[in-house]
Scaffold this active site. Structure first.
Site: not given
Length: 259
Positions: A136, A176, A179
């Site tokens: 990101k 996967l 949190s």
């Protein structure tokens, strides 16, 4: 086998610090590092409940030492990092919708916390510092992504100026079971009968398991020559909306999209 022997030389008998060490990636790193027999693994976090859970998980392991504190507190960092050889910096606020509502806290923690970490690391002459970053951070469209991109730039700047510390950064997508992954959120929303919420129908993300992520972080740390940004090969990205639809179907339900 040669790679494993290299890791034993890199991490064996070393004093290692993991910030955010009671999170999913932190715990994954501990599990991967323990077989290399480090001298100590210091786990640094401000979450007392997660320390309690981690102690239950690992038991009274003499190789693991827990320290409480805030990564923005440079004085505290210098005490905790004294004589540390290797740092894995995993501590971060990473829940995208939550940090969008808490911008200042996100920036001060993810960016300025990394700055305090990098400064303390350089001043103390730590051998290596690996930042756990995110995909990101590439052309960021969220506060979380932007904060991690700033953190990367901080580490790259210190990589140029630091005489002793080897700085590196590792980017990967959704892990996967972590949190910060959307999967636990989707599971909870499905259990409650919906709705399952996504931020945009065209968003795509990469996915990998916690052991895979931790192993690749360790490899990147061992391979780094300074200032490297490692982008992990995670295969093809998956549309988040397709993931949500598949999870709803697996639960025996029928997805539909409101007008």
């Amino acid at each position: 086998m040669k790679l494993q022997n290299s890791f034993k030389q890199e991490f064996g008998n070393k004093k290692i610090l993991i910030t955010g060490g009671t999170g999913s990636i932190g715990i994954g790193l501990i599990k991967q590092l323990l077989p290399y027999k480090p001298k100590i693994i210091k786990v640094f976090t401000n979450d007392e409940n997660s320390i309690f859970e981690s102690k239950r998980k690992f038991g009274k392991n003499p190789l693991i030492d827990y320290e409480m504190g805030d990564i923005r507190d440079k004085d505290r960092l210098e005490l905790v990092m004294k004589e540390i050889d290797i740092v894995f910096h995993a501590a971060a606020y990473k829940h995208v919708p939550l940090v969008e509502d808490n911008v200042i806290e996100c920036i001060t923690n993810n960016a300025f916390g990394t700055l305090a970490m990098a400064q303390a690391t350089s001043e103390l002459g730590v051998e290596s510092f690996t930042l756990i970053s995110t995909d990101k951070a590439v052309r960021p469209t969220s506060v979380m992504g932007a904060s991690k991109r700033i953190a990367e730039l901080i580490c790259q700047a210190h990589a140029i100026d630091s005489l002793k510390t080897n700085f590196s950064m590792v980017r990967f997508g959704n892990v996967l079971g972590s949190s910060g992954s959307v999967i636990p959120l989707f599971q909870k929303q499905i259990e409650l009968g919906g709705p399952v919420t996504i931020t945009h129908s065209e968003i795509k993300r990469y996915f990998m398991t916690i052991p895979e992520a931790a192993e690749l972080v360790i490899q990147a740390s061992a391979m780094s020559t300074g200032g490297d940004v490692f982008v992990l090969d995670m295969g093809e990205p998956i549309k988040i909306v397709d993931l949500a639809v598949d999870m709803i179907k697996i639960a025996g339900l029928h997805p539909y999209f409101p007008d």
